[in-house]
Design an enzyme around this catalytic site. Structure first.
Site, PDB file in Angstrom:
ATOM      1  N   GLY A   9      -3.394   5.989  -3.376  1.00 28.37           N
ATOM      2  CA  GLY A   9      -2.158   5.330  -3.808  1.00 28.37           C
ATOM      3  C   GLY A   9      -2.364   4.461  -5.036  1.00 28.37           C
ATOM      4  O   GLY A   9      -1.650   3.479  -5.234  1.00 28.37           O
ATOM      5  N   GLY A  12       0.512   3.203  -7.334  1.00 25.05           N
ATOM      6  CA  GLY A  12       1.564   2.336  -6.821  1.00 25.05           C
ATOM      7  C   GLY A  12       1.329   0.886  -7.239  1.00 25.05           C
ATOM      8  O   GLY A  12       0.318   0.559  -7.861  1.00 25.05           O
ATOM      9  N   MET A  14       0.629  -1.846  -5.412  1.00 27.05           N
ATOM     10  CA  MET A  14      -0.559  -2.460  -4.809  1.00 27.05           C
ATOM     11  C   MET A  14      -1.826  -1.718  -5.219  1.00 27.05           C
ATOM     12  O   MET A  14      -2.862  -2.330  -5.479  1.00 27.05           O
ATOM     13  CB  MET A  14      -0.429  -2.459  -3.285  1.00 27.05           C
ATOM     14  CG  MET A  14       0.595  -3.420  -2.755  1.00 27.05           C
ATOM     15  SD  MET A  14       0.182  -5.125  -3.096  1.00 27.05           S
ATOM     16  CE  MET A  14      -1.182  -5.358  -1.975  1.00 27.05           C
ATOM     17  N   GLY A  89      -3.934  -1.432   3.623  1.00 29.67           N
ATOM     18  CA  GLY A  89      -2.854  -2.409   3.471  1.00 29.67           C
ATOM     19  C   GLY A  89      -1.497  -1.786   3.722  1.00 29.67           C
ATOM     20  O   GLY A  89      -0.508  -2.502   3.882  1.00 29.67           O
ATOM     21  N   PRO A 116      -1.809  -6.135   7.734  1.00 27.29           N
ATOM     22  CA  PRO A 116      -0.429  -6.105   7.246  1.00 27.29           C
ATOM     23  C   PRO A 116      -0.218  -7.085   6.087  1.00 27.29           C
ATOM     24  O   PRO A 116       0.756  -6.950   5.349  1.00 27.29           O
ATOM     25  CB  PRO A 116       0.399  -6.501   8.465  1.00 27.29           C
ATOM     26  CG  PRO A 116      -0.545  -7.123   9.425  1.00 27.29           C
ATOM     27  CD  PRO A 116      -1.916  -6.583   9.124  1.00 27.29           C
ATOM     28  N   PHE A 118      -2.767  -9.242   3.161  1.00 27.72           N
ATOM     29  CA  PHE A 118      -4.095  -9.627   2.662  1.00 27.72           C
ATOM     30  C   PHE A 118      -4.087 -11.007   2.015  1.00 27.72           C
ATOM     31  O   PHE A 118      -5.126 -11.463   1.549  1.00 27.72           O
ATOM     32  CB  PHE A 118      -4.587  -8.604   1.642  1.00 27.72           C
ATOM     33  CG  PHE A 118      -5.153  -7.360   2.256  1.00 27.72           C
ATOM     34  CD1 PHE A 118      -6.417  -7.364   2.834  1.00 27.72           C
ATOM     35  CD2 PHE A 118      -4.444  -6.183   2.265  1.00 27.72           C
ATOM     36  CE1 PHE A 118      -6.961  -6.219   3.396  1.00 27.72           C
ATOM     37  CE2 PHE A 118      -4.974  -5.029   2.824  1.00 27.72           C
ATOM     38  CZ  PHE A 118      -6.236  -5.041   3.390  1.00 27.72           C
ATOM     39  N   HIS A 145      11.445  -9.212   0.797  1.00 30.21           N
ATOM     40  CA  HIS A 145      10.606  -8.356  -0.049  1.00 30.21           C
ATOM     41  C   HIS A 145      11.427  -7.733  -1.169  1.00 30.21           C
ATOM     42  O   HIS A 145      12.660  -7.687  -1.119  1.00 30.21           O
ATOM     43  CB  HIS A 145       9.957  -7.242   0.784  1.00 30.21           C
ATOM     44  CG  HIS A 145       8.787  -7.708   1.589  1.00 30.21           C
ATOM     45  ND1 HIS A 145       8.919  -8.356   2.795  1.00 30.21           N
ATOM     46  CD2 HIS A 145       7.447  -7.628   1.338  1.00 30.21           C
ATOM     47  CE1 HIS A 145       7.719  -8.664   3.265  1.00 30.21           C
ATOM     48  NE2 HIS A 145       6.799  -8.234   2.397  1.00 30.21           N
ATOM     49  N   HIS A 146      10.687  -7.157  -2.130  1.00 28.56           N
ATOM     50  CA  HIS A 146      11.304  -6.409  -3.234  1.00 28.56           C
ATOM     51  C   HIS A 146      12.093  -5.217  -2.685  1.00 28.56           C
ATOM     52  O   HIS A 146      11.841  -4.753  -1.561  1.00 28.56           O
ATOM     53  CB  HIS A 146      10.207  -5.945  -4.199  1.00 28.56           C
ATOM     54  CG  HIS A 146       9.182  -5.070  -3.540  1.00 28.56           C
ATOM     55  ND1 HIS A 146       9.332  -3.714  -3.438  1.00 28.56           N
ATOM     56  CD2 HIS A 146       8.015  -5.364  -2.893  1.00 28.56           C
ATOM     57  CE1 HIS A 146       8.299  -3.198  -2.788  1.00 28.56           C
ATOM     58  NE2 HIS A 146       7.484  -4.187  -2.437  1.00 28.56           N
ATOM     59  N   LYS A 149      10.633  -1.623  -1.130  1.00 28.27           N
ATOM     60  CA  LYS A 149       9.857  -1.550   0.126  1.00 28.27           C
ATOM     61  C   LYS A 149      10.513  -0.560   1.080  1.00 28.27           C
ATOM     62  O   LYS A 149      11.720  -0.586   1.275  1.00 28.27           O
ATOM     63  CB  LYS A 149       9.761  -2.937   0.776  1.00 28.27           C
ATOM     64  CG  LYS A 149       8.894  -2.939   2.007  1.00 28.27           C
ATOM     65  CD  LYS A 149       8.572  -4.353   2.449  1.00 28.27           C
ATOM     66  CE  LYS A 149       7.811  -4.367   3.766  1.00 28.27           C
ATOM     67  NZ  LYS A 149       6.547  -3.649   3.707  1.00 28.27           N
ATOM     68  N   GLY A 155       5.291  -5.383   7.989  1.00 30.91           N
ATOM     69  CA  GLY A 155       4.134  -5.433   8.891  1.00 30.91           C
ATOM     70  C   GLY A 155       3.770  -6.872   9.215  1.00 30.91           C
ATOM     71  O   GLY A 155       3.354  -7.186  10.331  1.00 30.91           O
TER      72      GLY A 155
END
Ligand code: NAP
Length: 255
Positions: A9, A12, A14, A89, A116, A118, A145-146, A149, A155
């Site tokens: 990923g 993305g 993250m 994550g 869920p 970090f 959240h943005h 999501k 999480g």
């Protein structure tokens, strides 16, 4: 010897932050990248694969995963089955899936982490919330959240509710005869705790845990303003899982 890392990923939001974190740490070595839509030429020097099987040709120690809930379980299983310690994550795991992965890690004698959240501040928020819930059983969670999501509730909100439920008896909150004139107005219900999910552009990851009691209230809040806030935890996770022999759920187990 640096720890050899692959990132699933990596294109993305993250995954990109994890990519830079790994490159900037001389104790880590980036050996492979996975993304279904990446072009082989996007980054020089590091092999890029479209699917998980590609990494089997590499020698790697740790699998960092910031993908999508639909593939994260399969990825984590795959990593454990092939001797890579997962640091995951991606959110959206069910309790059964986590139990299943912990069992598999014990069978394979490989460390791993599913976190869920970090961010150290978010881990502390969960711990403070668990402490407060002993005295304030009336609690609601608002996670913000943005708007890209994919899963709800977050999480982190689920983990917070699970931790609180270890010290709080299940109980319904609000008026016994309350009615929603608009369905969903009271949010999701986890053992009587209501969880509300806000999705807005401009946000990153935020959470409030609100406690109420007779004549007083207590609000705990954590804000991740930038995805860099998660990377200290990811870095710590990568360095810890290679020393361990079973997967844990939650960064607090490695702190
Ligand atoms: P994102 O920007 O949508 O990135 C997800 C990436 O995964 C995309 O680039 C997507 O590629 C890729 N992907 C999809 N299927 C894949 C596959 N089979 N193999 C490899 N890559 C695949 O999402 P994000 O904001 O980075 O968030 C990723 C996850 O991390 C979410 O579950 C989010 O909730 C979670 N998260 C966790 C924390 C934490 O601290 N634990 C913090 C923030 C977010 P395409 O777009 O090309 O399909």
């Amino acid at each position: 010897m640096p720890i050899k890392v692959v990132i699933a990923g990596f294109k993305g939001r993250m995954g990109r932050a994890a990519y830079h974190m790994v490159l900037e740490d001389p104790e880590l070595e980036l050996v492979g990248l996975i993304d279904p839509h990446a072009s082989e030429n996007e980054l020089t020097g590091v092999p890029v694969f479209h699917d998980k099987e590609g990494v089997l040709m590499l020698e790697a120690d740790v699998w960092i995963d910031f993908t999508i809930p639909k593939v994260a379980y399969e990825h984590t299983r795959f990593a454990l089955e092939h001797g890579l310690a997962p640091v995951v994550g991606t959110t959206g795991f069910t309790t059964e899936e986590i139990t299943d992965l912990i069992d598999l890690s014990r069978e394979k004698n490989i460390g791993g982490l599913i976190a869920p959240n970090f961010a150290i501040g978010a881990v502390l928020l969960m711990q403070f919330a668990t402490q407060a819930a002993k005295y304030f059983p009336n609690v609601e969670i608002i996670e913000l959240h943005h708007d890209k999501k994919k899963d709800a509730p977050s999480g982190t909100a689920m983990k917070t509710a699970e931790l609180i439920s270890q010290v709080r008896q299940p109980q319904e909150q609000g008026a016994p005869d309350e009615e929603e004139s608009l369905p969903g107005a009271r949010g999701a219900n986890y053992q009587g705790m209501h969880i509300h999910s806000v999705r807005l552009p401009g946000l990153v990851a935020h959470q409030e845990v609100i406690f109420g009691s007779k004549g007083e209230g207590l609000t705990l809040r954590h804000d991740s303003y930038d995805r860099v806030s998660f990377m200290t935890g990811v870095n710590l996770g990568v360095k810890e899982v290679v020393k361990r022999h079973e997967l844990v759920y939650g960064l607090e187990h490695l702190l």
